[in-house]
Motif scaffolding. Structure first.
Motif, PDB file in Angstrom:
ATOM      1  N   ILE A 207       0.828  -1.205   0.000  1.00 20.42           N
ATOM      2  CA  ILE A 207       0.000   0.000   0.000  1.00 20.42           C
ATOM      3  C   ILE A 207       0.862   1.254   0.000  1.00 20.42           C
ATOM      4  CG2 ILE A 207      -1.609   1.356   1.396  1.00 20.42           C
ATOM      5  CD1 ILE A 207      -2.879  -1.323   2.259  1.00 20.42           C
ATOM      6  N   ILE A 208       1.853   1.284   0.888  1.00 21.81           N
ATOM      7  CA  ILE A 208       2.718   2.469   0.956  1.00 21.81           C
ATOM      8  C   ILE A 208       3.589   2.568  -0.289  1.00 21.81           C
ATOM      9  CG2 ILE A 208       4.607   3.549   2.235  1.00 21.81           C
ATOM     10  CD1 ILE A 208       3.386   2.499   4.779  1.00 21.81           C
ATOM     11  N   SER A 209       4.085   1.450  -0.769  1.00 22.81           N
ATOM     12  CA  SER A 209       4.937   1.470  -1.963  1.00 22.81           C
ATOM     13  C   SER A 209       4.213   2.075  -3.159  1.00 22.81           C
ATOM     14  CB  SER A 209       5.398   0.054  -2.314  1.00 22.81           C
ATOM     15  OG  SER A 209       6.255  -0.480  -1.336  1.00 22.81           O
ATOM     16  N   LEU A 210       2.980   1.671  -3.366  1.00 23.53           N
ATOM     17  CA  LEU A 210       2.266   2.024  -4.592  1.00 23.53           C
ATOM     18  C   LEU A 210       1.361   3.242  -4.443  1.00 23.53           C
ATOM     19  CD1 LEU A 210       1.298  -1.577  -5.768  1.00 23.53           C
ATOM     20  CD2 LEU A 210       3.269  -0.200  -6.459  1.00 23.53           C
ATOM     21  N   SER A 211       1.299   3.795  -3.241  1.00 20.82           N
ATOM     22  CA  SER A 211       0.351   4.887  -2.993  1.00 20.82           C
ATOM     23  C   SER A 211       0.581   6.065  -3.929  1.00 20.82           C
ATOM     24  CB  SER A 211       0.430   5.328  -1.536  1.00 20.82           C
ATOM     25  OG  SER A 211       1.760   5.722  -1.206  1.00 20.82           O
ATOM     26  N   TRP A 212       1.796   6.568  -3.985  1.00 22.99           N
ATOM     27  CA  TRP A 212       2.074   7.742  -4.818  1.00 22.99           C
ATOM     28  C   TRP A 212       1.900   7.404  -6.292  1.00 22.99           C
ATOM     29  CZ3 TRP A 212       5.998   9.193  -8.376  1.00 22.99           C
ATOM     30  CH2 TRP A 212       6.050  10.566  -8.669  1.00 22.99           C
ATOM     31  N   ALA A 213       2.368   6.240  -6.690  1.00 22.00           N
ATOM     32  CA  ALA A 213       2.269   5.842  -8.094  1.00 22.00           C
ATOM     33  C   ALA A 213       0.819   5.747  -8.544  1.00 22.00           C
ATOM     34  CB  ALA A 213       2.972   4.503  -8.305  1.00 22.00           C
ATOM     35  N   VAL A 214      -0.015   5.135  -7.732  1.00 21.60           N
ATOM     36  CA  VAL A 214      -1.422   4.976  -8.106  1.00 21.60           C
ATOM     37  C   VAL A 214      -2.118   6.328  -8.171  1.00 21.60           C
ATOM     38  CG1 VAL A 214      -3.638   4.036  -7.347  1.00 21.60           C
ATOM     39  CG2 VAL A 214      -1.582   2.624  -7.244  1.00 21.60           C
ATOM     40  N   ILE A 215      -1.833   7.192  -7.216  1.00 20.21           N
ATOM     41  CA  ILE A 215      -2.428   8.529  -7.233  1.00 20.21           C
ATOM     42  C   ILE A 215      -2.029   9.272  -8.501  1.00 20.21           C
ATOM     43  CG2 ILE A 215      -2.412  10.800  -6.119  1.00 20.21           C
ATOM     44  CD1 ILE A 215      -2.121   9.327  -3.437  1.00 20.21           C
ATOM     45  N   VAL A 216      -0.758   9.265  -8.803  1.00 12.67           N
ATOM     46  CA  VAL A 216      -0.268  10.008  -9.961  1.00 12.67           C
ATOM     47  C   VAL A 216      -0.817   9.433 -11.260  1.00 12.67           C
ATOM     48  CG1 VAL A 216       1.796  10.616 -11.290  1.00 12.67           C
ATOM     49  CG2 VAL A 216       1.813  10.806  -8.794  1.00 12.67           C
TER      50      VAL A 216
ATOM     51  N   ARG B  93      -1.097  16.820 -15.030  1.00 19.61           N
ATOM     52  CA  ARG B  93       0.125  16.553 -14.255  1.00 19.61           C
ATOM     53  C   ARG B  93       1.328  16.562 -15.180  1.00 19.61           C
ATOM     54  NH1 ARG B  93       1.632  11.481 -15.749  1.00 19.61           N
ATOM     55  NH2 ARG B  93       0.038   9.890 -16.164  1.00 19.61           N
ATOM     56  N   PRO B  94       2.541  16.584 -14.614  1.00 18.85           N
ATOM     57  CA  PRO B  94       3.731  16.528 -15.463  1.00 18.85           C
ATOM     58  C   PRO B  94       3.872  15.177 -16.150  1.00 18.85           C
ATOM     59  CG  PRO B  94       4.259  17.329 -13.255  1.00 18.85           C
ATOM     60  CD  PRO B  94       2.874  16.792 -13.190  1.00 18.85           C
ATOM     61  N   TYR B  95       4.633  15.186 -17.216  1.00 22.28           N
ATOM     62  CA  TYR B  95       5.020  13.929 -17.853  1.00 22.28           C
ATOM     63  C   TYR B  95       5.989  13.206 -16.913  1.00 22.28           C
ATOM     64  CZ  TYR B  95       6.631  10.656 -21.420  1.00 22.28           C
ATOM     65  OH  TYR B  95       6.927   9.507 -22.126  1.00 22.28           O
TER      66      TYR B  95
ATOM     67  N   VAL C  71       4.051   6.106 -13.813  1.00 25.19           N
ATOM     68  CA  VAL C  71       4.950   5.861 -12.693  1.00 25.19           C
ATOM     69  C   VAL C  71       5.228   4.370 -12.547  1.00 25.19           C
ATOM     70  CG1 VAL C  71       5.322   6.153 -10.220  1.00 25.19           C
ATOM     71  CG2 VAL C  71       4.081   7.893 -11.498  1.00 25.19           C
ATOM     72  N   LEU C  72       4.218   3.547 -12.724  1.00 24.29           N
ATOM     73  CA  LEU C  72       4.408   2.104 -12.575  1.00 24.29           C
ATOM     74  C   LEU C  72       5.367   1.572 -13.636  1.00 24.29           C
ATOM     75  CD1 LEU C  72       0.798   0.949 -11.692  1.00 24.29           C
ATOM     76  CD2 LEU C  72       2.755   1.164 -10.163  1.00 24.29           C
ATOM     77  N   ASN C  73       5.276   2.112 -14.848  1.00 28.27           N
ATOM     78  CA  ASN C  73       6.229   1.706 -15.878  1.00 28.27           C
ATOM     79  C   ASN C  73       7.635   2.134 -15.506  1.00 28.27           C
ATOM     80  OD1 ASN C  73       7.777   2.765 -18.554  1.00 28.27           O
ATOM     81  ND2 ASN C  73       6.662   0.873 -18.990  1.00 28.27           N
ATOM     82  N   LEU C  74       7.763   3.328 -14.959  1.00 31.93           N
ATOM     83  CA  LEU C  74       9.066   3.809 -14.509  1.00 31.93           C
ATOM     84  C   LEU C  74       9.627   2.918 -13.415  1.00 31.93           C
ATOM     85  CD1 LEU C  74      11.226   6.105 -14.530  1.00 31.93           C
ATOM     86  CD2 LEU C  74       9.844   7.250 -12.791  1.00 31.93           C
ATOM     87  N   ALA C  75       8.760   2.526 -12.474  1.00 35.24           N
ATOM     88  CA  ALA C  75       9.206   1.737 -11.329  1.00 35.24           C
ATOM     89  C   ALA C  75       9.663   0.346 -11.731  1.00 35.24           C
ATOM     90  CB  ALA C  75       8.084   1.641 -10.295  1.00 35.24           C
ATOM     91  N   PHE C  76       8.878  -0.319 -12.543  1.00 40.46           N
ATOM     92  CA  PHE C  76       9.167  -1.715 -12.843  1.00 40.46           C
ATOM     93  C   PHE C  76       9.923  -1.890 -14.155  1.00 40.46           C
ATOM     94  CE2 PHE C  76       5.519  -1.728  -9.989  1.00 40.46           C
ATOM     95  CZ  PHE C  76       5.957  -2.622  -9.034  1.00 40.46           C
TER      96      PHE C  76
END
Length: 734
Positions: A219-228, A236-238, A247-252
Motif C-alpha cells: 500500500i505504501i509502496s504504490l500509494s504515490w504511483a497509483v495517485i499520480v 500533471r507533469p510527464y 509511474v508504474l512503468n518507470l518503477a518496474f
C-alpha cells in the motif's frame, strides 16, 4: 532516554560519529549545483505545491525527474528552511549517512556486544562509497538510512513481539520504494527470513503478521504511483524517463527490471551492449565530434544512464547538427510514443549542448591498464573506458561472479569482504540444531541482505558505482560481528577455529594491496606497501601470541586482535577521504584517487551548467509584460541556474531522456496563447541535460518567433562553466 544516555556515554561511538560527520559533510558548502538535475527539481518544487507533490523538474510542471519524490521532498524542506544552496540539498544525505552509522551500531550491539558494534559502526563510517554518495544530493544515502531504520524496527518488533514495530518496518520499506523504487526491495527477503526464524510465535501468528506487513508494504509502496497515474495526463507533469508517462512503468521498467537485464529501453531497442548508445553530437569531455551511431542518439540520464533514440521515435529528434530527424509525428503531452531507446550513455555535460569542459577523455586508470580479476580484458576499460565489456560505460567492470573484486568496483565497498568470509565461518561454526541463537539469526539477516546485493551487482546490466552503498551495512555488520566471534575462538584457543583471525587479517590485507597498487603512481607506493605490511605484521603478532599459548599478557592479546581489524580499515579510511582530497563528481559519485573522474564519460566533476547570463536575465525581466514564466529553455542545464540561483520561473521543454515528451507543437502553442511565456532560448542538442529539443518543437519556435539580436542580451555568464550560446526568440500568437 536511557538508550540516549548510553549512546552519549560511549566516547568511542561519539568519535566514530564525528568521523562520519567529517567524511560526509566537510566542504559540502563548496558544491554549488551538486547534481544539477536534482537541484533544479528542488528549486522548482519550492515554487508551488503542484511541483512539490510531483517532483517536477521545471516551474511549469512539464516533466518530473526520473525518481519518486520522497528524498526530494526532504531536500526541498531543507532548502525551504536554509535557503536553496548546494549544501542545503546535500545536508539531508550527510545526516542520513551519519544516522546509518549509528543504526548499524544499534543493530549489532544487543546480540554481539559493544566492541563488535563499535567496529561495525567504524567499518560503516569508513566505507568509501558511503562517504562519496553522502556528500551529494543523490538518493542512495537516504535510501540506506531508511532501510536500516526499517531493520531497527524489525529487530525491535521481533524481540518484543510488537506488531506495530513490524508493520512500521515494512512500511518504511514502502517509503524507501518511494525514494528509489525497486532497489529498496533488495532487502525484503532478509526481512521475511529474519521474522520467520527469530519470532517466537506460532506459524498461524507469523502468517498473519507477515500478511499484514506485506499489505502495508504494498500500500505504501504504490500509494504515490497509483495517485499520480490516476490523474489525467494533461493535469500533471510527464513522468520523466518512463517511456509511457506512467509511474508504474518507470518503477518496474527503467528503474526496475531494466537495471538487471541491461535493456535500457523505455519503448524498444537495446542500445550499445554493456554501455549504451552515444549521441550524434559531442561527447562529454572531448573537443571533437563523433559520428552518430545507428540506433543511438541519446544523452546521459540524471544518474548517468543515458537514452538514445531510433530515427522513428515519437516526434522528431534533434541532434547537435540538427541534421538527424525522425519520421514519426510528435506525440501529445501525456500520450505514449513508440520507438524510444534508452541507450546507456554518459553523465551529461549539461547545458543545451554546451558540452563538458574541454579536455580529453577523463580518468584512465592510473596504471594505464584494464586489469580484471576473473574477467575479460577490458580493452579501454578502467575509469573512463569506452569499452562496454571491460570497464564499461559506467566503469562497473565485467559481469561475472568476481565482478566486485575487479578494479573498477573493489575500491567502493569490497575492502572487507575476505574478512567477512572468515567471520561468517566463525559465526556459523557454532551452529547446532539445538543451538540456533539470535546471533545466528541476525547474521543470516545480514547475509540475506548482502548475498542478493552481491548477486545483483555481479550480473546487472547497468548501474553505477555509488549503488554499491547497498552493500555497506551488511558488510560492516558482519565485519564487526565476525570479529567478535574470531576473537572469542582466538582467545579460547579453540582448535582450528583459533587460526581464523590470524588467517583473515593477511588475506584481507593482500586483497587491499590489490585494490591500492594500481594507484601507486598517483598516491605513491607507500600506501599499498604500508597496508600490506601492517596486515602482515598484525597477523605475525597474532600468530606469535597464539603459539605462546596464553603466556602473553591478556591486554596485549586483546590489543593485537583489535589491531588486526583496525589495520584493515586504513585503506578504506584513506579511500573515504578521497572525495574531500581529490574532488568528487556529484552526478556519479565514487571514491578513490580518481574520484573526480568517476562514472566514465563526463567525469572530472563536470556536472556543469551554462550558468546565469546576467545580461539575458536583465533583458528578460525588463521586457516581461506579465508572463508567468521568464522564458522557456530546451534543457535543464540551461534553465537550472535561473531556477536555483535566481528563483525565477522557467519552462523546460524537454525531459532528460529522448523518451520524454513534455510538449508538442500544439501544447506549446497553447502555452504561448495563454500568455504564460513569450521568450524561448534555443540551444543546440547533444547529450547534455536533455535531448536539446526535437526538430518539430525547434522548427515551431523559429517559424513563429522573432529572433532577438544577440547584442541585446548576450553577456558574461556567471555561476557556471558554460558560455553564452543559443538564440533567443520572442513568440507572439495573439
Amino acid at each position: 532516554m536511557n538508550d540516549v544516555k548510553k549512546i552519549g556515554s560511549d566516547v568511542v561511538l561519539l568519535f566514530i560519529l564525528l568521523l562520519a560527520a567529517f567524511l560526509y559533510g566537510f566542504g559540502i558548502w563548496n558544491d554549488h549545483y551538486v547534481n544539477t538535475y536534482y537541484t533544479t527539481a528542488v528549486g522548482s518544487m519550492l515554487q508551488s505545491f503542484h511541483n512539490f507533490f510531483f517532483a517536477s523538474l521545471d516551474s511549469a510542471g512539464s516533466v518530473t525527474v526520473d525518481k519518486p519524490p520522497v528524498t526530494f521532498w526532504i531536500q526541498t524542506l531543507s532548502a525551504w528552511i536554509f535557503g536553496l544552496h548546494g549544501w542545503s540539498v546535500i545536508l539531508p544525505q550527510a545526516l542520513a549517512g551519519v544516522g546509518s552509522v549509528l543504526l548499524v551500531y544499534l543493530l549489532v550491539k544487543p546480540s554481539f556486544g559493544k566492541a563488535a558494534a563499535r567496529l561495525a559502526a567504524l567499518a560503516m563510517a569508513t566505507t568509501p562509497v558511503a562517504a562519496a554518495v553522502s556528500r551529494t544530493n543523490n538518493i542512495d544515502a537516504m535510501l540506506v538510512f531508511t532501510l536500516l531504520l526499517a531493520a531497527w524496527f524489525l529487530f525491535k518488533g521481533t524481540r518484543q513481539h510488537t506488531t506495530g514495530s513490524l508493520l512500521t518496518a515494512f512500511g518504511l520499506i514502502g517509503v524507501a520504494f518511494n525514494e528509489k523504487m525497486l532497489q529498496a526491495y533488495m532487502v525484503v527477503p532478509a526481512f521475511y527470513l529474519f521474522y520467520i526464524l527469530a519470532a517466537k510465535v506460532n506459524w498461524k501468528k507469523k502468517t498473519g503478521v507477515l500478511a499484514a506487513c506485506t499489505a502495508v508494504l504494498l500500500i505504501i509502496s504504490l500509494s504515490w504511483a497509483v495517485i499520480v497515474d490516476s490523474i489525467p495526463a494533461d493535469k500533471r507533469p510527464y513522468m520523466g524517463s518512463s517511456g509511457t508517462n506512467s509511474v508504474l512503468n518507470l518503477a518496474f521498467g527503467y528503474n526496475g527490471v531494466s537495471r538487471l537485464t541491461g535493456d535500457r529501453s523505455t519503448g524498444g531497442g537495446s542500445g550499445m551492449p554493456g554501455g549504451g548508445g552515444f549521441g550524434g553530437g559531442q561527447m562529454p569531455g572531448m573537443n571533437g565530434e563523433l559520428p552518430a551511431m545507428d540506433g543511438a542518439g541519446g544523452q546521459g540520464s540524471p544518474d548517468g544512464q543515458g537514452q538514445g533514440s531510433d530515427d522513428g521515435v515519437r516526434g522528431q529528434q534533434g541532434t547537435d547538427s540538427g541534421a538527424r530527424s525522425g519520421d514519426g509525428g510528435a506525440a501529445s503531452r501525456g500520450q505514449q510514443g513508440t520507438g524510444a531507446e534508452d541507450g546507456g550513455g554518459m553523465p551529461p555535460a549539461q547545458g543545451g549542448g554546451q558540452g563538458a569542459e574541454e579536455g580529453g577523455m577523463p580518468g584512465t586508470r592510473p596504471d594505464g591498464g584494464s586489469r580484471q580479476f576473473g574477467g575479460a580484458d577490458g580493452g579501454q576499460g578502467g575509469r573512463g573506458g569506452m569499452n562496454g565489456g571491460g570497464g564499461g560505460m559506467f566503469n562497473t567492470g565485467t559481469a561475472g561472479p568476481l565482478r566486485l573484486f575487479q578494479q573498477e568496483l573493489s575500491g567502493q565497498a569490497s575492502w572487507l569482504l575476505p574478512f567477512v568470509l572468515f567471520g561468517v565461518i566463525g559465526i556459523f561454526a557454532s551452529l547446532r540444531r539445538r543451538h540456533f541463537t539470535m546471533q545466528h539469526k541476525e547474521a543470516l539477516f545480514w547475509l540475506a541482505w548482502l548475498v542478493p546485493a552481491i548477486g545483483f551487482f555481479s550480473i546487472a546490466g547497468f548501474f553505477h558505482q555509488y549503488y554499491l552503498i547497498m552493500m555497506a551495512p551488511p558488510v560492516a555488520a558482519l565485519a564487526g560481528a565476525g570479529w567478535i566471534k574470531l576473537w572469542h575462538y582466538y582467545k579460547e584457543r579453540s582448535g582450528w577455529l583459533s587460526w581464523l583471525l590470524p588467517a583473515a587479517v593477511p588475506a584481507t590485507a593482500a586483497f587491499q594491496w590489490y585494490i591500492i597498487r594500481p594507484y601507486d603512481s598517483t598516491i605513491g607506493s607507500g600506501w599499498s606497501i604500508g597496508v600490506l605490511a601492517a596486515g602482515l605484521a598484525a597477523a605475525l603478532l597474532l600468530i606469535v601470541l597464539r603459539i605462546l599459548k596464553g603466556r602473553g599478557k591478556p591486554a596485549l592479546v586483546h590489543a593485537a586482535a583489535v589491531a588486526g581489524l583496525l589495520v584493515l580499515l586504513i585503506g578504506p579510511l584513506y579511500w573515504a577521504f578521497t572525495p574531500i582530497t581529490y574532488g568528487l563528481n556529484s552526478m556519479t559519485p565514487a571514491a578513490g584517487p580518481d574520484s573526480s573522474d568517476s562514472g566514465g564519460f563526463g567525469g572530472g566533476g563536470r556536472n556543469t551548467s551554462t550558468g546565469v547570463n546576467g545580461e539575458l536575465l536583465a533583458y528578460l525581466k525588463e521586457h516581461n509584460t506579465g508572463e508567468e514564466y521568464l522564458f522557456a529553455a530546451m534543457d535543464y542545464g540551461t534553465a537550472g541556474p535561473y531556477i536555483i540561483d535566481e528563483g525565477e520561473k522557467v519552462v523546460i521543454l524537454n525531459g532528460f531522456n529522448n523518451s520524454d515528451v513534455p510538449y508538442t507543437t500544439d501544447t506549446l502553442q497553447a502555452l504561448v496563447e495563454s500568455g504564460k511565456v513569450k521568450y524561448f532560448l534555443v540551444t543546440s542538442g547533444g547529450m547534455g541535460g536533455g535531448r536539446g529539443g526535437n526538430s518539430g518543437i525547434t522548427s515551431w519556435i523559429t517559424e513563429n518567433g522573432t529572433e532577438v539580436p544577440s547584442a541585446d542580451w548576450q553577456g558574461t555568464v556567471t555561476g557556471g562553466a558554460g558560455g553564452t550560446g543559443g538564440t533567443l526568440y520572442e513568440v507572439h500568437l495573439n
